[in-house]
Design an enzyme around this catalytic site. Sequence first.
Site, PDB file in Angstrom:
ATOM      1  N   LYS A 200       2.234  -2.101   7.522  1.00 57.47           N
ATOM      2  CA  LYS A 200       2.063  -0.689   7.200  1.00 57.47           C
ATOM      3  C   LYS A 200       0.648  -0.279   7.544  1.00 57.47           C
ATOM      4  O   LYS A 200      -0.154  -1.156   7.844  1.00 57.47           O
ATOM      5  CB  LYS A 200       2.407  -0.397   5.727  1.00 57.47           C
ATOM      6  CG  LYS A 200       1.673  -1.231   4.677  1.00 57.47           C
ATOM      7  CD  LYS A 200       2.261  -0.956   3.292  1.00 57.47           C
ATOM      8  CE  LYS A 200       1.592  -1.785   2.218  1.00 57.47           C
ATOM      9  NZ  LYS A 200       2.144  -1.573   0.894  1.00 57.47           N
TER      10      LYS A 200
ATOM     11  N   LYS B 286       6.945  -8.741   6.372  1.00 60.76           N
ATOM     12  CA  LYS B 286       8.052  -7.788   6.253  1.00 60.76           C
ATOM     13  C   LYS B 286       7.602  -6.412   6.694  1.00 60.76           C
ATOM     14  O   LYS B 286       6.449  -6.038   6.532  1.00 60.76           O
ATOM     15  CB  LYS B 286       8.581  -7.747   4.820  1.00 60.76           C
ATOM     16  CG  LYS B 286       7.664  -7.054   3.828  1.00 60.76           C
ATOM     17  CD  LYS B 286       8.415  -6.783   2.533  1.00 60.76           C
ATOM     18  CE  LYS B 286       7.718  -5.774   1.636  1.00 60.76           C
ATOM     19  NZ  LYS B 286       7.542  -4.441   2.201  1.00 60.76           N
TER      20      LYS B 286
ATOM     21  N   ASP C 292       7.137  -2.584   6.079  1.00 60.04           N
ATOM     22  CA  ASP C 292       7.103  -1.728   4.900  1.00 60.04           C
ATOM     23  C   ASP C 292       8.505  -1.129   4.755  1.00 60.04           C
ATOM     24  O   ASP C 292       9.163  -0.841   5.754  1.00 60.04           O
ATOM     25  CB  ASP C 292       6.065  -0.619   5.074  1.00 60.04           C
ATOM     26  CG  ASP C 292       5.892   0.180   3.793  1.00 60.04           C
ATOM     27  OD1 ASP C 292       6.000  -0.421   2.707  1.00 60.04           O
ATOM     28  OD2 ASP C 292       5.670   1.393   3.876  1.00 60.04           O
TER      29      ASP C 292
ATOM     30  N   HIS D 135      14.531  -4.921  -1.780  1.00 57.83           N
ATOM     31  CA  HIS D 135      13.406  -4.061  -2.179  1.00 57.83           C
ATOM     32  C   HIS D 135      13.847  -3.074  -3.267  1.00 57.83           C
ATOM     33  O   HIS D 135      14.969  -2.576  -3.219  1.00 57.83           O
ATOM     34  CB  HIS D 135      12.872  -3.307  -0.951  1.00 57.83           C
ATOM     35  CG  HIS D 135      11.612  -2.551  -1.233  1.00 57.83           C
ATOM     36  ND1 HIS D 135      11.595  -1.333  -1.876  1.00 57.83           N
ATOM     37  CD2 HIS D 135      10.323  -2.859  -0.983  1.00 57.83           C
ATOM     38  CE1 HIS D 135      10.341  -0.928  -1.999  1.00 57.83           C
ATOM     39  NE2 HIS D 135       9.551  -1.822  -1.470  1.00 57.83           N
TER      40      HIS D 135
END
Lengths: 385, 385
Positions: A145, A170, A172, A261
């Site tokens: 990110k 990962k 964002d 998430h």
Amino acid sequence: MAARRPLAVSGTRFTVRYHLSGTEAEAREAAEAICYEQTVEVPDAVVPAGDIREHILGRVEQFGPLASGSFEAAISFAVEIAGRELPQLLNVLYGNISIKPGVRLARLELPAGAFSWLKGPRFGAAGLRERLGAPSRPLLCAPLKPMGLSPTELADLAYQFALGGVDIIKDDHGLADQPFCPFQERVPRCADAAARANQETGGRCLYAPNVTAQAGATVSRSLFAKRAGAGGLLISPGLTGWDTLREIADDDRIGLPILSHPALLGSFVTDRRNGISHGALFGQFPRLAGADATIFPSFGGRFSFTRADCCSIAESTGEPMAHFRPIFPVPGGGISLDRLPELCELYGSEVIFLVGGALRQGSDLIESCRTFLRRVADPTIGRLS
Amino acid sequence: MAARRPLAVSGTRFTVRYHLSGTEAEAREAAEAICYEQTVEVPDAVVPAGDIREHILGRVEQFGPLASGSFEAAISFAVEIAGRELPQLLNVLYGNISIKPGVRLARLELPAGAFSWLKGPRFGAAGLRERLGAPSRPLLCAPLKPMGLSPTELADLAYQFALGGVDIIKDDHGLADQPFCPFQERVPRCADAAARANQETGGRCLYAPNVTAQAGATVSRSLFAKRAGAGGLLISPGLTGWDTLREIADDDRIGLPILSHPALLGSFVTDRRNGISHGALFGQFPRLAGADATIFPSFGGRFSFTRADCCSIAESTGEPMAHFRPIFPVPGGGISLDRLPELCELYGSEVIFLVGGALRQGSDLIESCRTFLRRVADPTIGRLS
């Protein structure tokens, strides 16, 4: 009504523990209401005599006070009313009753063999450790990110994270398929960057792109990601529905570890008289759906989960639960170097730390990652510095 | 970092109103936090200068006190960050911020033309009225239940409801594909029963089976239902994800009116300092996703929505909202004959009443339906009896 054909039910039941607010009389009434609301959804006078009353209705198996002043009811349901489908299982657990204030789903208790139609986590914590070649230490996950960076810029970040020894990179969860960062460009670039770094380091860093997408597109994105070299997947079941997580976990063509998430799930836990307990929502539900690791905001960060909340999540990821493999808790949202001693004390070594800002604040990203990993291996290093 | 390519954004923004608890300083801080949390998700120091800061970050457009003692912030976001996908739009609206206590999503404000990639309701209230041949009166919907009845028994109920003049017969949302009531047996039987009654009465009663199902199976069940003669569909987006509703609404092969059910959505509204407002969750979200009618528990029944909550839902179903057609509010959960005057006063005639228990309590189901419809046409009949 004419004689009814016998109900196709086995007699096997599973149990759900609900925490109920109010006086004892109110809580007893709520427990009774759950038995009807989650099953027949008609007043008692309209429930036919016989096997519907005997098998379909929920049944209060236990009822008692809790230390908190509220009450707990253990209510059993016939396994068949979930109909071999996760959405209907969720409906039985907390569908209509989500609308009734003062009822919190605390915990599921599944008999061995219950819901064998749900495969659960394909890898689990042990399988993920094997893939990563990291048999015992705490693991490190870092996010790509901010949103707005180009695929090339994100790939550059991924390369540095992988060189620094990060285990899982990962996306964002807000990186979807925006015009300024198309999925089909981002994923191959970031996967390649991680692979290039792995060749240099001999490491096994996994890149897990975000496959949260339109209904029907999550599977195709997952397959694309796998072909492009992704080693894992990220999905937000609050955005897609829990069963979309199940769908990609079960698909043998995909076969990648999955991180869940918490986006859009917060409202289930914030009001402690209602909703779903932290342990059930972030520990048990991801295991039912097949996640291998469950991301949640750790205590002491910029969200409001308490130490006890996080402890219950960590416990729910690892405790025995029918045939569902243990998975990794992934605390994030404000994990920093100086908090590692207390974090390691709570989570032990069966944990993936999701670290964003703390790795980005120094001038040398690669060195920040290495420092973090050294400190995770021995959290007391430099504690007083 | 090297010179960046220009961001692919148009400059068009949409606005979300959030209600924020706490002191003014806390509320202002929360408004700022939303701008970061829902977009870049990094601390300010890590946001690159230039167009990410200018376009990607959320922007507080208005901030002020509310009569309730809390505060309202209107925050704008670039339309592109939703990436032409409903799950990511939901993520921007309330993804991570759902985990932060004291932030309630109150309302979306969409500029004309925003989210034209979302088609919205295919029929809307007007299209549904046309299908039903009922241009102006309040409509009546009745559910098939309890769970545990066989397909034949449910079809018998459907037949009687249709003879009684019910406009829409829906499966109970807990009827899925259980072994005691398989979807593929239930749907043709109930559709046939409604068709048979329509032939007798000349009516246009629709049967809407529940197609809430596993990811990937909702479309195939919807197609099966259409072929079997279903005139509408029922789905619980809280169980499947909102985008699964969008998927079946958009599918030209299906092309049936859709009723949205609130199962598992209650936790978003119960705590009024958090979550999503009743109007946004049960009025605006179903329109975004493409429902033609939105079921919710009416005030005064066995749930806890207030008259004001229901009023805000009804308003949100009908007010102008970009290109999204107005849809029907479908209050249920305790609608009875003696409450019709106050219900008709609130909802007017643009409403579908979902009536379960009240129709089942007399000995003659067909006559109960007819009585209800007569009373809906003139709710003052028998008011004092």
